[in-house]
Design a protein around this motif. Structure first.
Motif, PDB file in Angstrom:
ATOM      1  N   GLY A   6      25.907   0.770 -27.310  1.00 45.09           N
ATOM      2  CA  GLY A   6      24.486   0.774 -28.811  1.00 45.09           C
ATOM      3  C   GLY A   6      23.998   2.818 -28.057  1.00 45.09           C
ATOM      4  N   ASN A  89      22.066  -2.888 -26.054  1.00 50.18           N
ATOM      5  CA  ASN A  89      20.837  -2.421 -27.789  1.00 50.18           C
ATOM      6  C   ASN A  89      22.001  -2.848 -28.926  1.00 50.18           C
ATOM      7  OD1 ASN A  89      18.371  -0.175 -27.922  1.00 50.18           O
ATOM      8  ND2 ASN A  89      20.670   1.031 -28.424  1.00 50.18           N
ATOM      9  N   ALA A  90      23.035  -3.213 -28.333  1.00 44.61           N
ATOM     10  CA  ALA A  90      23.922  -2.257 -29.701  1.00 44.61           C
ATOM     11  C   ALA A  90      23.397  -3.011 -30.519  1.00 44.61           C
ATOM     12  CB  ALA A  90      25.264  -2.305 -30.061  1.00 44.61           C
TER      13      ALA A  90
HETATM   14  N1  LIG Z   1      14.858   1.444 -34.491  1.00 39.60           N
HETATM   15  C1  LIG Z   1      13.598   1.108 -34.451  1.00 39.60           C
HETATM   16  O1  LIG Z   1      12.845   0.807 -34.902  1.00 39.60           O
HETATM   17  C2  LIG Z   1      14.467  -0.374 -33.614  1.00 39.60           C
HETATM   18  C3  LIG Z   1      12.884  -1.768 -33.807  1.00 39.60           C
HETATM   19  C4  LIG Z   1      13.429  -2.876 -33.226  1.00 39.60           C
HETATM   20  C5  LIG Z   1      14.370  -3.177 -32.572  1.00 39.60           C
HETATM   21  N2  LIG Z   1      15.338  -1.843 -32.465  1.00 39.60           N
HETATM   22  C6  LIG Z   1      17.003  -2.108 -32.307  1.00 39.60           C
HETATM   23  O2  LIG Z   1      17.279  -1.469 -31.067  1.00 39.60           O
HETATM   24  C7  LIG Z   1      18.676  -1.259 -31.006  1.00 39.60           C
HETATM   25  C8  LIG Z   1      19.107  -0.049 -31.508  1.00 39.60           C
HETATM   26  O3  LIG Z   1      18.531   0.417 -32.754  1.00 39.60           O
HETATM   27  P1  LIG Z   1      18.351   1.705 -33.170  1.00 39.60           P
HETATM   28  O4  LIG Z   1      17.680   2.287 -33.817  1.00 39.60           O
HETATM   29  O5  LIG Z   1      18.067   2.489 -31.765  1.00 39.60           O
HETATM   30  O6  LIG Z   1      19.514   2.613 -34.357  1.00 39.60           O
HETATM   31  P2  LIG Z   1      20.933   3.315 -33.705  1.00 39.60           P
HETATM   32  O7  LIG Z   1      21.614   3.563 -34.571  1.00 39.60           O
HETATM   33  O8  LIG Z   1      20.474   4.394 -32.548  1.00 39.60           O
HETATM   34  O9  LIG Z   1      22.147   2.394 -32.813  1.00 39.60           O
HETATM   35  C9  LIG Z   1      22.779   0.737 -33.015  1.00 39.60           C
HETATM   36  C10 LIG Z   1      24.194   1.189 -32.626  1.00 39.60           C
HETATM   37  O10 LIG Z   1      24.410  -0.191 -32.072  1.00 39.60           O
HETATM   38  C11 LIG Z   1      26.158   0.149 -32.335  1.00 39.60           C
HETATM   39  N3  LIG Z   1      27.092  -0.810 -32.750  1.00 39.60           N
HETATM   40  C12 LIG Z   1      26.321  -1.348 -34.009  1.00 39.60           C
HETATM   41  N4  LIG Z   1      27.365  -2.431 -33.988  1.00 39.60           N
HETATM   42  C13 LIG Z   1      28.506  -1.984 -32.655  1.00 39.60           C
HETATM   43  C14 LIG Z   1      29.500  -2.310 -31.982  1.00 39.60           C
HETATM   44  N5  LIG Z   1      30.031  -3.657 -32.332  1.00 39.60           N
HETATM   45  N6  LIG Z   1      30.079  -2.452 -30.365  1.00 39.60           N
HETATM   46  C15 LIG Z   1      29.015  -1.353 -30.031  1.00 39.60           C
HETATM   47  N7  LIG Z   1      28.537  -0.382 -30.867  1.00 39.60           N
HETATM   48  C16 LIG Z   1      28.089  -1.007 -31.973  1.00 39.60           C
HETATM   49  C17 LIG Z   1      25.753   1.201 -32.958  1.00 39.60           C
HETATM   50  O11 LIG Z   1      27.236   2.322 -33.460  1.00 39.60           O
HETATM   51  C18 LIG Z   1      24.527   2.892 -33.226  1.00 39.60           C
HETATM   52  O12 LIG Z   1      25.062   3.671 -32.302  1.00 39.60           O
HETATM   53  C19 LIG Z   1      19.208  -2.386 -32.364  1.00 39.60           C
HETATM   54  O13 LIG Z   1      19.981  -3.628 -31.274  1.00 39.60           O
HETATM   55  C20 LIG Z   1      17.405  -2.734 -33.505  1.00 39.60           C
HETATM   56  O14 LIG Z   1      17.872  -3.458 -34.058  1.00 39.60           O
HETATM   57  C21 LIG Z   1      15.031  -0.805 -33.735  1.00 39.60           C
END
Ligand SMILES: NC(=O)c1ccc[n+]([C@@H]2O[C@H](COP(=O)([O-])OP(=O)(O)OC[C@H]3O[C@@H](n4cnc5c(N)ncnc54)[C@H](O)[C@@H]3O)[C@@H](O)[C@H]2O)c1
Length: 297
Positions: A6, A89-90
């Protein structure tokens, strides 16, 4: 070497890549769903951190075969190099209530957020076990995986509670057998990212409504109080250095430049206090004496 799933958009995974390569001098493998995303991540990393080797690999974490190929690719691209850190992390997020949520969004959420983590564990942990070096494995849950479910993110919060439980189980499984692997569960509060947009785009691709070749990075978020992915990554590696299993990355100084913390720990405590004291904070509590009584209309 650090392996981060991710990592192809501009969020948490990308921040971890930049920190691992730029600050810690680790080789980096950035994994994501689409060629355009991983190619751009690879090029940006190579420009920013020419002192290390960086690769972008396409892999759908919901598919164990994809992850097995990824492991093979890593071993041929970086032969003899050990894996020091894996970040599962995805993730995806669809903000809907239980009543209005769509089955296909539940399926995607549970597949990516839960099975994606399990698949990543099953692909990479045996490699970490076989290495003679210390390493870490972290899965990204959310502070939403430690607090009470609330309005609007039902499938997401359910999936993140599961990620916390999976990491807790894994840490027990490995504690005696493989003490050289340190397991962590990452529970971010608010980090600037395009998670809503990347989730919607990936869903469109899986439904055949958008060609994978047309996908570009979803960009960052615009919430001024959020942590930037690079400052967030600093906090993650500080937690790792301190050996914290629950890595609750709160929006606090020095990782943000303001004094308006999200206060994740307080919300977590509130949930457990409610459990310990059998309090319900529901606006209309359903007490035992009400069950079976006629409704007041
Ligand atoms: N941004 C926040 O405030 C926050 C808070 C808590 C948790 N999170 C978690 O952090 C992680 C990263 O999210 P983010 O907010 O940085 O957004 P982001 O969109 O940058 O990251 C998510 C990534 O996962 C990839 N992805 C989705 N499905 C996939 C698959 N089947 N195989 C491979 N890659 C896949 C997406 O293409 C994307 O690049 C996630 O798990 C999210 O739930 C984010």
């Amino acid at each position: 070497m650090a392996v981060i799933t991710g990592a192809g958009n501009d969020g948490i995974g990308w921040g971890l890549c930049c920190h691992a390569a730029g600050k810690l001098g680790m080789h980096v493998v950035a994994i994501d769903l689409h060629e355009s995303l991983v190619h751009s991540a690879q090029e940006r990393l190579r420009q920013q951190c020419p002192q290390v080797e960086s690769f972008g690999l396409v892999c759908d974490v919901t598919k164990p075969d994809d992850l097995a190929k990824c492991v093979d690719n890593i071993q041929s691209l970086l032969p003899g190099k050990t894996i020091g850190a894996v970040f599962a992390n995805a993730g995806v997020m669809f903000s809907r209530t239980v009543l209005k949520s769509k089955p296909e969004e539940w399926a995607a959420t549970l597949n990516v957020n839960i099975l994606g983590v399990v698949n990543t564990i099953q692909a990479f942990v045996p490699i970490l076990q076989s290495q003679a070096f210390n390493s870490i494995f972290s899965a990204t849950a959310s502070v939403g995986g430690l607090v009470r479910g609330d309005h609007g993110g039902a499938s997401y919060q359910a999936s993140k509670h599961a990620v916390v439980a999976i990491c807790e189980s894994l840490s027990f499984e490995l504690a005696r057998k493989s003490p050289h692997i340190s397991i962590h569960v990452l529970c971010p509060c608010i980090v600037s990212s395009g998670l809503h947009r990347s989730s919607a785009v990936n869903q469109k691709v899986s439904e055949g409504k958008l060609a994978a070749g047309e996908v570009v990075s979803a960009g960052g978020g615009d919430f001024a109080l959020a942590m930037t992915p690079d400052r967030h990554a600093e906090q993650v590696f500080d937690h790792i250095a301190d050996g914290n299993f629950y890595m609750i990355t709160d929006n606090i100084r020095p990782y943000v430049d303001h004094d308006k913390p999200f206060n994740g720990l307080e919300i977590i405590k509130e949930r457990y206090d409610n459990m310990m004291h059998s309090h319900s904070t529901t606006a209309t509590p359903l007490t035992r004496s009400l069950v079976g009584q006629p409704r007041q209309l």
